[in-house]
Write a protein that holds these residues in place. Structure first.
Motif, PDB file in Angstrom:
ATOM      1  N   ASP A  72     -94.841  -3.396  38.145  1.00  0.00           N
ATOM      2  CA  ASP A  72     -94.397  -4.488  37.272  1.00  0.00           C
ATOM      3  C   ASP A  72     -93.997  -3.964  35.891  1.00  0.00           C
ATOM      4  N   ILE A  73     -93.148  -2.963  35.893  1.00  0.00           N
ATOM      5  CA  ILE A  73     -92.757  -2.316  34.638  1.00  0.00           C
ATOM      6  C   ILE A  73     -91.769  -3.175  33.865  1.00  0.00           C
ATOM      7  N   ASP A  74     -91.566  -2.789  32.624  1.00  0.00           N
ATOM      8  CA  ASP A  74     -90.607  -3.486  31.772  1.00  0.00           C
ATOM      9  C   ASP A  74     -89.208  -2.917  31.962  1.00  0.00           C
ATOM     10  N   MET A  75     -88.226  -3.747  31.704  1.00  0.00           N
ATOM     11  CA  MET A  75     -86.849  -3.272  31.581  1.00  0.00           C
ATOM     12  C   MET A  75     -86.513  -3.180  30.102  1.00  0.00           C
ATOM     13  N   MET A  76     -85.533  -2.367  29.789  1.00  0.00           N
ATOM     14  CA  MET A  76     -85.115  -2.184  28.412  1.00  0.00           C
ATOM     15  C   MET A  76     -83.962  -3.141  28.115  1.00  0.00           C
ATOM     16  N   CYS A  77     -84.085  -3.888  27.037  1.00  0.00           N
ATOM     17  CA  CYS A  77     -83.058  -4.851  26.648  1.00  0.00           C
ATOM     18  C   CYS A  77     -82.451  -4.407  25.318  1.00  0.00           C
ATOM     19  N   LYS A  78     -81.178  -4.090  25.349  1.00  0.00           N
ATOM     20  CA  LYS A  78     -80.509  -3.585  24.152  1.00  0.00           C
ATOM     21  C   LYS A  78     -79.553  -4.640  23.602  1.00  0.00           C
ATOM     22  N   PRO A  79     -79.585  -4.873  22.296  1.00  0.00           N
ATOM     23  CA  PRO A  79     -78.728  -5.919  21.714  1.00  0.00           C
ATOM     24  C   PRO A  79     -77.260  -5.543  21.775  1.00  0.00           C
ATOM     25  N   ASP A  80     -76.430  -6.518  22.089  1.00  0.00           N
ATOM     26  CA  ASP A  80     -74.979  -6.341  22.036  1.00  0.00           C
ATOM     27  C   ASP A  80     -74.520  -6.755  20.645  1.00  0.00           C
ATOM     28  N   GLU A  81     -74.024  -5.803  19.875  1.00  0.00           N
ATOM     29  CA  GLU A  81     -73.628  -6.090  18.497  1.00  0.00           C
ATOM     30  C   GLU A  81     -72.447  -7.051  18.411  1.00  0.00           C
ATOM     31  N   ASN A  82     -71.775  -7.271  19.539  1.00  0.00           N
ATOM     32  CA  ASN A  82     -70.671  -8.230  19.564  1.00  0.00           C
ATOM     33  C   ASN A  82     -71.102  -9.603  20.075  1.00  0.00           C
ATOM     34  N   ALA A  83     -72.403  -9.770  20.294  1.00  0.00           N
ATOM     35  CA  ALA A  83     -72.917 -11.046  20.802  1.00  0.00           C
ATOM     36  C   ALA A  83     -74.062 -11.525  19.915  1.00  0.00           C
ATOM     37  N   VAL A  84     -73.768 -11.641  18.619  1.00  0.00           N
ATOM     38  CA  VAL A  84     -74.751 -12.042  17.616  1.00  0.00           C
ATOM     39  C   VAL A  84     -74.327 -13.387  17.033  1.00  0.00           C
ATOM     40  N   TYR A  85     -75.253 -14.339  17.004  1.00  0.00           N
ATOM     41  CA  TYR A  85     -74.902 -15.702  16.614  1.00  0.00           C
ATOM     42  C   TYR A  85     -75.958 -16.266  15.674  1.00  0.00           C
ATOM     43  N   LEU A  86     -75.510 -16.941  14.640  1.00  0.00           N
ATOM     44  CA  LEU A  86     -76.393 -17.607  13.690  1.00  0.00           C
ATOM     45  C   LEU A  86     -76.775 -18.975  14.231  1.00  0.00           C
ATOM     46  N   LEU A  87     -78.078 -19.225  14.365  1.00  0.00           N
ATOM     47  CA  LEU A  87     -78.529 -20.517  14.876  1.00  0.00           C
ATOM     48  C   LEU A  87     -78.572 -21.536  13.746  1.00  0.00           C
ATOM     49  N   PRO A  88     -77.818 -22.634  13.868  1.00  0.00           N
ATOM     50  CA  PRO A  88     -77.723 -23.597  12.760  1.00  0.00           C
ATOM     51  C   PRO A  88     -78.795 -24.683  12.778  1.00  0.00           C
ATOM     52  N   TRP A  89     -79.585 -24.775  13.846  1.00  0.00           N
ATOM     53  CA  TRP A  89     -80.529 -25.894  13.923  1.00  0.00           C
ATOM     54  C   TRP A  89     -81.974 -25.499  13.612  1.00  0.00           C
ATOM     55  N   THR A  90     -82.217 -24.249  13.293  1.00  0.00           N
ATOM     56  CA  THR A  90     -83.583 -23.806  13.007  1.00  0.00           C
ATOM     57  C   THR A  90     -83.917 -23.956  11.525  1.00  0.00           C
ATOM     58  N   VAL A  91     -85.207 -24.094  11.216  1.00  0.00           N
ATOM     59  CA  VAL A  91     -85.652 -24.190   9.820  1.00  0.00           C
ATOM     60  C   VAL A  91     -85.525 -22.824   9.146  1.00  0.00           C
ATOM     61  N   GLU A  92     -86.084 -21.788   9.778  1.00  0.00           N
ATOM     62  CA  GLU A  92     -85.919 -20.425   9.282  1.00  0.00           C
ATOM     63  C   GLU A  92     -84.514 -19.927   9.627  1.00  0.00           C
ATOM     64  N   LYS A  93     -83.971 -19.028   8.809  1.00  0.00           N
ATOM     65  CA  LYS A  93     -82.657 -18.459   9.104  1.00  0.00           C
ATOM     66  C   LYS A  93     -82.804 -17.516  10.291  1.00  0.00           C
ATOM     67  N   THR A  94     -82.260 -17.952  11.411  1.00  0.00           N
ATOM     68  CA  THR A  94     -82.508 -17.279  12.681  1.00  0.00           C
ATOM     69  C   THR A  94     -81.202 -16.852  13.331  1.00  0.00           C
ATOM     70  N   ALA A  95     -81.217 -15.655  13.919  1.00  0.00           N
ATOM     71  CA  ALA A  95     -80.080 -15.158  14.690  1.00  0.00           C
ATOM     72  C   ALA A  95     -80.451 -15.138  16.167  1.00  0.00           C
ATOM     73  N   GLN A  96     -79.499 -15.473  17.005  1.00  0.00           N
ATOM     74  CA  GLN A  96     -79.657 -15.344  18.449  1.00  0.00           C
ATOM     75  C   GLN A  96     -78.787 -14.178  18.899  1.00  0.00           C
ATOM     76  N   ILE A  97     -79.386 -13.212  19.574  1.00  0.00           N
ATOM     77  CA  ILE A  97     -78.655 -12.016  19.993  1.00  0.00           C
ATOM     78  C   ILE A  97     -78.795 -11.848  21.501  1.00  0.00           C
ATOM     79  N   ILE A  98     -77.669 -11.795  22.187  1.00  0.00           N
ATOM     80  CA  ILE A  98     -77.678 -11.568  23.627  1.00  0.00           C
ATOM     81  C   ILE A  98     -77.880 -10.078  23.889  1.00  0.00           C
ATOM     82  N   HIS A  99     -78.777  -9.776  24.825  1.00  0.00           N
ATOM     83  CA  HIS A  99     -79.114  -8.399  25.146  1.00  0.00           C
ATOM     84  C   HIS A  99     -78.616  -8.025  26.551  1.00  0.00           C
ATOM     85  N   ASP A 100     -78.322  -6.744  26.724  1.00  0.00           N
ATOM     86  CA  ASP A 100     -78.047  -6.187  28.046  1.00  0.00           C
ATOM     87  C   ASP A 100     -79.291  -5.481  28.554  1.00  0.00           C
TER      88      ASP A 100
END
Length: 448
Positions: A72-100
């Motif tokens: 039950d090992i982990d997989m490695m998830c690396k952020p895609d620098e072209n898939a970075v999005y600012l979440l507008p509905w959160t209280v804290e300034k939050t980014a959503q980043i899609i990983h491969d």
């Protein structure tokens, strides 16, 4: 990471949502403080999240451990620098980043929906081709309800009344939910989601959003994020947005129509069009591939038991893979357009489909047709609902059997993916069979 680090600091981000899509299109991952995210550089998640069902269960142990490491090992998830999005509905300034996702040796995980789409796009790249897609997303707005046994009801609009009857293309009916849609458009703009036209569809409080055409991976990311964005906007306004394929009895289903074309990477010319402006043989091969292989890969377009409730004649949904020009009674429609914009609209995918899988499968079907020089059936003139060939499976169970026996799924997408996806969908189907429906209680309880 320099580009990503700069973006996070420039936007004063304090939290990062690190997300991957599972088989059902559910966003899974971790939320981390920005400093922790930058220090670690990558995310670790259990491989098992990619074999998790929509109910949160997992596939049988035999398949589970044949596809995943027994530890039950982990997989490695690396952020895609072209898939970075600012979440507008959160209280804290939050980014959503899609990983491969990658294994410990650095190889892409074959069960990952995003990697499946990348596999198909690689086939096109090797041919010097660039696919172009434009999704159309249908959805319903409904009143909030905490009892899943109760039928869904239309929400109350600005007028204080619920919608009645069919309001196809009604501007006033769409305007009933202007505050919600204003938030939706604003939040999409903040994230860089390029949505276009909003229309009122046939169903009660059923809407459609069109995306502008573009790169398939970018559009799959955007549809993945749009679903979440719309749900958040709806909840803010005390209603529910659903992408179920058939959420309401006697109402039309919701689709994810895919417009697709192919251009030459060097010249930018549409390869569906010959030099004289007529349809090319590659165009006909693409349609033929869709006709032959959509029935074999239907669970990627119709992934749930509910998906098959949508395929009914005279409900604005396809019941075959016939094709025709400007013919919405066919599963494959060729819109009227200029030679450079020649494309085919795949009307089979449901709104509930994982966008990575639906786009990957649609492009793969067309690709096989082009490279194998397949020939389509004659185009349909007039009503196509009664035409039944090539036939579609009628249930998820039969569709999974056909997909399991399709050699092309395994040869192009890999054995691990084919076995894993089918196992997940069968586990969900078995879970569904254990539930006794209200229909059974109403009509069988005191009569049989």
């Amino acid at each position: 990471m320099k580009k990503l680090t700069k973006w996070l600091k420039d936007n004063e981000i304090t939290e990062v949502e690190c997300v991957v899509s599972d088989m059902s299109g559910i966003a899974r991952g971790k939320i981390a403080p920005v400093d922790k995210f930058l220090n670690e550089g990558e995310l670790r998640l259990p491989e098992s999240v990619l074999l998790q069902t929509v109910t949160g269960d997992f596939v049988d142990d035999e398949i589970y451990y044949s596809l995943l490491d027994e530890a039950d090992i982990d997989m490695m998830c690396k952020p895609d620098e072209n898939a970075v999005y600012l979440l507008p509905w959160t209280v804290e300034k939050t980014a959503q980043i899609i990983h491969d996702t990658y294994d410990k040796m650095g190889n892409p995980i074959p069960l990952s929906p995003r990697n499946v789409l990348k596999t198909v796009l690689k086939l096109y790249e090797e041919k010097g081709w660039q696919p172009v897609v434009a999704p159309e997303m249908e959805f319903y707005l409904t009143a909030r309800c905490d009892d899943p046994d109760l039928p869904l009801q239309p929400p109350v609009g600005r007028s204080g009344r619920t919608e009645t009857g069919r309001q196809s293309f009604s501007i006033d009916a769409a305007n009933e939910f202007d505050p919600l849609f204003e938030d939706m458009y604003e939040w999409c703009e903040t994230q860089g989601l390029v949505i276009d036209t909003l229309i009122h569809e046939e169903g009660t409080a059923q809407m459609e959003i069109n995306f502008r055409h573009g790169d398939p991976l970018v559009l799959a990311d955007q549809v993945f994020l749009f679903k979440r964005t719309l749900r958040e906007a709806a909840l803010k306004h005390n209603v529910v947005a659903t992408f179920m394929a058939k959420p309401i009895t006697n109402e039309p289903g919701s689709a994810m129509h895919l417009h697709q074309s192919i251009v030459d990477r060097e010249t930018g010319k549409n390869i569906f069009t010959s030099e004289d402006g007529t349809s090319s043989q590659l165009f006909y091969g693409h349609i033929a591939g869709l006709q032959q292989y959509i029935p074999e890969m239907l669970p990627l377009f119709a992934p749930n038991v509910n998906s098959f409730r949508r395929f009914l004649p005279d409900t604005s949904a396809p019941v075959n893979v016939e094709w025709g020009e400007e013919n919405r009674t066919c599963g494959l429609r060729v819109p009227s357009c200029s030679p450079q914009n020649r494309r085919v609209e795949n009307r089979l995918p449901g709104a509930d489909a994982n966008p990575y899988f639906a786009i990957a499968a649609s492009l793969l079907c067309g690709y096989i047709g082009m490279v194998n020089e397949l020939k389509p059936t004659p185009p349909v003139q007039g009503r196509g609902y009664e035409l039944r060939g090539p036939a579609l499976p009628h249930t998820l169970e039969s569709a999974l059997e056909r997909m399991e026996n399709c050699d092309e799924v395994e040869s192009y997408l890999g054995e691990s993916f084919a076995r894993g996806y089918i196992a997940v969908k069968r586990a969900e189907q078995e879970n569904f069979k254990r539930i006794i429906s209200s229909w059974e209680r109403e009509f069988l309880l005191l009569t049989v």
